[in-house]
Design an enzyme around this catalytic site. Structure first.
Site, PDB file in Angstrom:
ATOM      1  N   ASP A   1       0.870  -1.193   0.000  1.00  0.00           N
ATOM      2  CA  ASP A   1       0.000   0.000   0.000  1.00  0.00           C
ATOM      3  C   ASP A   1       0.895   1.227   0.000  1.00  0.00           C
ATOM      4  OD1 ASP A   1      -2.134   1.990   0.609  1.00  0.00           O
ATOM      5  OD2 ASP A   1      -3.323   0.246   1.165  1.00  0.00           O
TER       6      ASP A   1
ATOM      7  N   TYR B   1     -16.493   4.932 -12.399  1.00  0.00           N
ATOM      8  CA  TYR B   1     -15.967   3.870 -11.513  1.00  0.00           C
ATOM      9  C   TYR B   1     -16.556   2.512 -11.899  1.00  0.00           C
ATOM     10  CZ  TYR B   1     -15.959   1.372  -6.900  1.00  0.00           C
ATOM     11  OH  TYR B   1     -15.840   0.464  -5.856  1.00  0.00           O
TER      12      TYR B   1
ATOM     13  N   ASN C   1     -21.777  -2.641  -0.024  1.00  0.00           N
ATOM     14  CA  ASN C   1     -21.724  -1.741   1.141  1.00  0.00           C
ATOM     15  C   ASN C   1     -21.270  -2.424   2.427  1.00  0.00           C
ATOM     16  OD1 ASN C   1     -23.719  -0.490  -0.941  1.00  0.00           O
ATOM     17  ND2 ASN C   1     -23.073   1.213   0.330  1.00  0.00           N
TER      18      ASN C   1
ATOM     19  N   VAL D   1     -28.904  13.138   0.737  1.00  0.00           N
ATOM     20  CA  VAL D   1     -28.774  13.519  -0.671  1.00  0.00           C
ATOM     21  C   VAL D   1     -30.071  13.169  -1.401  1.00  0.00           C
ATOM     22  CG1 VAL D   1     -27.520  12.989  -2.808  1.00  0.00           C
ATOM     23  CG2 VAL D   1     -26.269  13.267  -0.655  1.00  0.00           C
TER      24      VAL D   1
ATOM     25  N   TYR E   1     -22.521  16.653  -4.339  1.00  0.00           N
ATOM     26  CA  TYR E   1     -21.469  15.973  -5.111  1.00  0.00           C
ATOM     27  C   TYR E   1     -21.025  16.752  -6.352  1.00  0.00           C
ATOM     28  CZ  TYR E   1     -22.340  11.545  -2.591  1.00  0.00           C
ATOM     29  OH  TYR E   1     -22.453  10.558  -1.641  1.00  0.00           O
TER      30      TYR E   1
HETATM   31  P1  NAD Z   1      -9.965   1.856   0.856  1.00  0.00           P
HETATM   32  O1  NAD Z   1      -9.873   3.130   0.089  1.00  0.00           O
HETATM   33  O2  NAD Z   1     -10.084   1.926   2.321  1.00  0.00           O
HETATM   34  O3  NAD Z   1      -8.711   0.932   0.495  1.00  0.00           O
HETATM   35  C1  NAD Z   1      -8.022   0.959  -0.736  1.00  0.00           C
HETATM   36  C2  NAD Z   1      -6.523   0.958  -0.432  1.00  0.00           C
HETATM   37  O4  NAD Z   1      -5.814   0.878  -1.673  1.00  0.00           O
HETATM   38  C3  NAD Z   1      -6.051   2.252   0.262  1.00  0.00           C
HETATM   39  O5  NAD Z   1      -5.340   1.960   1.451  1.00  0.00           O
HETATM   40  C4  NAD Z   1      -5.150   2.922  -0.765  1.00  0.00           C
HETATM   41  O6  NAD Z   1      -4.050   3.622  -0.191  1.00  0.00           O
HETATM   42  C5  NAD Z   1      -4.671   1.708  -1.579  1.00  0.00           C
HETATM   43  N1  NAD Z   1      -4.264   2.097  -2.933  1.00  0.00           N
HETATM   44  C6  NAD Z   1      -5.000   2.788  -3.848  1.00  0.00           C
HETATM   45  N2  NAD Z   1      -4.282   2.980  -4.962  1.00  0.00           N
HETATM   46  C7  NAD Z   1      -3.069   2.425  -4.739  1.00  0.00           C
HETATM   47  C8  NAD Z   1      -1.893   2.312  -5.527  1.00  0.00           C
HETATM   48  N3  NAD Z   1      -1.820   2.856  -6.753  1.00  0.00           N
HETATM   49  N4  NAD Z   1      -0.824   1.648  -5.021  1.00  0.00           N
HETATM   50  C9  NAD Z   1      -0.877   1.121  -3.772  1.00  0.00           C
HETATM   51  N5  NAD Z   1      -1.972   1.197  -2.976  1.00  0.00           N
HETATM   52  C10 NAD Z   1      -3.051   1.839  -3.457  1.00  0.00           C
HETATM   53  O7  NAD Z   1     -11.194   1.038   0.224  1.00  0.00           O
HETATM   54  P2  NAD Z   1     -11.914  -0.299   0.734  1.00  0.00           P
HETATM   55  O8  NAD Z   1     -13.279   0.044   1.195  1.00  0.00           O
HETATM   56  O9  NAD Z   1     -11.017  -1.067   1.622  1.00  0.00           O
HETATM   57  O10 NAD Z   1     -12.126  -1.052  -0.666  1.00  0.00           O
HETATM   58  C11 NAD Z   1     -11.216  -2.021  -1.161  1.00  0.00           C
HETATM   59  C12 NAD Z   1     -11.711  -2.546  -2.506  1.00  0.00           C
HETATM   60  O11 NAD Z   1     -13.054  -3.028  -2.407  1.00  0.00           O
HETATM   61  C13 NAD Z   1     -11.723  -1.496  -3.628  1.00  0.00           C
HETATM   62  O12 NAD Z   1     -11.297  -2.100  -4.826  1.00  0.00           O
HETATM   63  C14 NAD Z   1     -13.185  -1.094  -3.743  1.00  0.00           C
HETATM   64  O13 NAD Z   1     -13.507  -0.672  -5.052  1.00  0.00           O
HETATM   65  C15 NAD Z   1     -13.886  -2.397  -3.381  1.00  0.00           C
HETATM   66  N6  NAD Z   1     -15.225  -2.130  -2.818  1.00  0.00           N
HETATM   67  C16 NAD Z   1     -15.417  -1.844  -1.500  1.00  0.00           C
HETATM   68  C17 NAD Z   1     -16.692  -1.622  -1.011  1.00  0.00           C
HETATM   69  C18 NAD Z   1     -16.984  -1.396   0.442  1.00  0.00           C
HETATM   70  O14 NAD Z   1     -18.132  -1.561   0.804  1.00  0.00           O
HETATM   71  N7  NAD Z   1     -16.043  -1.049   1.286  1.00  0.00           N
HETATM   72  C19 NAD Z   1     -17.796  -1.628  -1.888  1.00  0.00           C
HETATM   73  C20 NAD Z   1     -17.559  -1.886  -3.242  1.00  0.00           C
HETATM   74  C21 NAD Z   1     -16.273  -2.151  -3.690  1.00  0.00           C
HETATM   75  N1  UDP Z   2     -25.340   9.853   0.993  1.00  0.00           N
HETATM   76  C1  UDP Z   2     -26.111  10.775   1.728  1.00  0.00           C
HETATM   77  N2  UDP Z   2     -25.471  11.638   2.590  1.00  0.00           N
HETATM   78  C2  UDP Z   2     -24.132  11.629   2.773  1.00  0.00           C
HETATM   79  C3  UDP Z   2     -23.349  10.684   2.036  1.00  0.00           C
HETATM   80  C4  UDP Z   2     -23.986   9.814   1.163  1.00  0.00           C
HETATM   81  O1  UDP Z   2     -27.333  10.832   1.582  1.00  0.00           O
HETATM   82  O2  UDP Z   2     -23.641  12.430   3.595  1.00  0.00           O
HETATM   83  C5  UDP Z   2     -26.023   8.875   0.108  1.00  0.00           C
HETATM   84  C6  UDP Z   2     -25.494   8.757  -1.323  1.00  0.00           C
HETATM   85  O3  UDP Z   2     -26.085   9.729  -2.172  1.00  0.00           O
HETATM   86  C7  UDP Z   2     -25.916   7.343  -1.693  1.00  0.00           C
HETATM   87  C8  UDP Z   2     -25.799   6.586  -0.365  1.00  0.00           C
HETATM   88  O4  UDP Z   2     -25.798   7.590   0.658  1.00  0.00           O
HETATM   89  O5  UDP Z   2     -27.272   7.340  -2.082  1.00  0.00           O
HETATM   90  C9  UDP Z   2     -24.574   5.700  -0.214  1.00  0.00           C
HETATM   91  O6  UDP Z   2     -23.434   6.455  -0.484  1.00  0.00           O
HETATM   92  P1  UDP Z   2     -21.945   5.900  -0.311  1.00  0.00           P
HETATM   93  O7  UDP Z   2     -21.036   7.064  -0.477  1.00  0.00           O
HETATM   94  O8  UDP Z   2     -21.768   5.144   0.935  1.00  0.00           O
HETATM   95  O9  UDP Z   2     -21.668   4.922  -1.545  1.00  0.00           O
HETATM   96  P2  UDP Z   2     -22.526   4.095  -2.614  1.00  0.00           P
HETATM   97  O10 UDP Z   2     -23.349   3.095  -1.880  1.00  0.00           O
HETATM   98  O11 UDP Z   2     -23.351   5.066  -3.404  1.00  0.00           O
HETATM   99  O12 UDP Z   2     -21.463   3.457  -3.447  1.00  0.00           O
END
Ligand code: NAD
Ligand code: UDP
Length: 400
Positions: free
Chosen positions: A48, A196, A225, A264, A342
């Site tokens: 990371d 994205y 989520n 939102v 946003y």
């Molecule tokens: P996060 O942002 O907390 O973690 C991502 C990590 O990747 C960060 O620590 C960041 O520093 C590192 N990173 C980014 N670009 C980098 C690079 N170029 N080189 C090295 N490190 C790098 O996000 P998260 O919630 O832990 O999500 C992890 C993955 O899961 C992501 O791919 C995200 O799209 C996917 N995801 C998560 C959720 C969720 O609910 N948390 C939902 C949908 C998808």
């Molecule tokens: N949202 C909101 N208030 C906030 C932040 C987010 O109403 O302060 C809403 C956003 O528009 C979306 C949902 O919460 O409908 C979930 O947003 P999140 O950023 O967690 O990610 P998403 O599920 O859209 O990937």
């Protein structure tokens, strides 16, 4: 006495593995590192650009040698986690780390919705271009890849295009999201919110094609989520004051500052929230059961925890009041337009219910934690971690 061997779902002993965990310092990565250290014999090469969220796991400075010349104290995971500070965009060390590992897990991404329409280039590069070498190194070196995609690849539901009171909206085919059957429905290109989802969809297709044409052993994860402690940052405390994290951290920040939670477009979108600790169990099953996980795309979510964002806000207000002992504000929420919040180009997923058939069948996984319980432990953590820092930041005199 030696510890009993860990068994996979088919009763075979699990051999210790080396895991190249890219994005290990983020929210999901930090929980996965904790789980791997606490419950498995596996070694983690943690990659990371940041490591604040896993500092507690990385080798602490060696304590002074004991006065009696006895054995030096060690941490319980005994050097099984190694941090490599590198940016996967441009670092030749990456291939070496993948070659040394049995499996690579790629979590690295820009994944906060506030970035999708305001930094679409960074979003597309991060989620597609920067992931390409990881896929290539795994494919060329015959290494297994677990790649993190997103539930957002489904985009909007079929039902969202029907009139509000249309009876078909109630039929599950119009809203339940199935890995092998649901279409991916995004808004127009001007709606840059979908940059994205589109980048994630293309990397999924590339990985799938590497599997089909070149035999890459892959698993794709679509998180729905996942929430819990250490998610994102609190603006002005451990992240930029102007930053906009995901909803859990936005609402936590509002609660900590005793300001109304911003809904939102009225908070009418629906989400299903799963506790990070439940979701991490699913990832561990994938890691340790390659024969059942390879070649699959898995939804990982909790279909029983569905709420509108407005309902989420109301529950968080109640739970926060319980854990902090402070009475809730009288006007606890306020509506804002998505354009105000946003900016131009925002759009939203209307509803996200994961179909659980494939993950149930392949891995026997089910989420356990209710929304109330997961918010209770998460908001207790937020209060414990941030309340004092927020209080101090709010009383600081403004420089004249
Ligand atoms: P996060 O942002 O907390 O973690 C991502 C990590 O990747 C960060 O620590 C960041 O520093 C590192 N990173 C980014 N670009 C980098 C690079 N170029 N080189 C090295 N490190 C790098 O996000 P998260 O919630 O832990 O999500 C992890 C993955 O899961 C992501 O791919 C995200 O799209 C996917 N995801 C998560 C959720 C969720 O609910 N948390 C939902 C949908 C998808
Ligand atoms: N949202 C909101 N208030 C906030 C932040 C987010 O109403 O302060 C809403 C956003 O528009 C979306 C949902 O919460 O409908 C979930 O947003 P999140 O950023 O967690 O990610 P998403 O599920 O859209 O990937």
């Amino acid at each position: 006495m030696a510890a009993a061997a860990r068994l996979d779902l088919d009763g075979n002993p699990i051999k210790p593995m080396t895991i190249c965990l890219i994005g290990a310092g983020g929210f999901i990565g930090s929980h996965l590192c904790e789980k791997l250290m606490a419950e498995t014999p596996h070694t983690v090469l943690a990659v990371d650009v940041y490591n604040d969220k896993i500092k507690h796991l990385l080798d602490p400075p060696p304590p002074p040698p004991p006065a009696d010349g006895g054995q030096q104290a060690r941490n319980p995971w005994d050097g099984r986690i190694e941090f490599h500070r590198l940016n996967i965009k441009h670092d030749s060390r990456l291939e070496g780390l993948i070659k040394m590992s049995d499996v690579t897990i790629n979590l690295a991404a820009i994944c906060t919705p506030a970035d999708y329409n305001t930094r679409p280039l960074d979003t597309i590069y991060s989620n597609f271009i920067d992931a390409l070498p990881v896929v290539r190194y795994c494919s060329e070196n015959n290494k297994r890849l677990i790649h993190f995609s997103t539930c957002e690849v489904y985009g909007k539901t079929l039902g969202s295009y029907l009139p509000k009171d249309h009876p078909l909206r109630k039929e599950s085919e119009f809203y339940v999201l199935k890995e092998d059957a649901s279409p991916c429905i995004f808004g127009s290109v001007e709606k840059q919110r979908w940059s994205y989802a589109c980048a994630k969809q293309l990397i999924e297709r590339l990985i799938y094609a590497e599997g089909a044409e070149n035999g890459l052993e892959f698993t794709i994860v679509r998180p729905f989520n996942w929430i819990g402690p250490r998610m994102d940052f609190i603006p002005g405390i451990d992240g930029p004051s102007e930053g906009v994290p995901r909803v859990l951290a936005c609402f936590s920040n509002n609660l900590l500052r005793r300001e109304p939670l911003k809904l939102v477009d009225g908070g009418q979108s629906q989400r299903t929230f799963v506790y990070i600790k439940d979701a991490i169990e699913a990832v561990l099953l994938m890691i340790e059961n390659p024969a059942r996980a390879n070649g699959h795309i898995f939804n990982v979510g909790n279909p029983n925890n569905e709420v509108t964002i407005k309902q989420l806000a109301e529950i968080m207000v109640q739970v926060y009041s319980k854990v902090s002992g402070e009475p809730p504000l009288e006007a606890a929420t306020i509506d804002v337009s998505s354009k105000q919040f946003y900016g131009e180009g925002y759009d939203d997923s209307d509803k996200r219910i994961p179909d659980m058939t494939i993950i149930n069948k392949q891995l026997g996984w089910n989420p356990k934690t209710s929304l109330w319980d997961l918010l209770d432990s998460t908001l207790a953590y937020q209060h414990r971690t941030y309340a004092e820092a927020v209080r101090m930041a709010m009383v600081k005199p403004v420089a004249s």
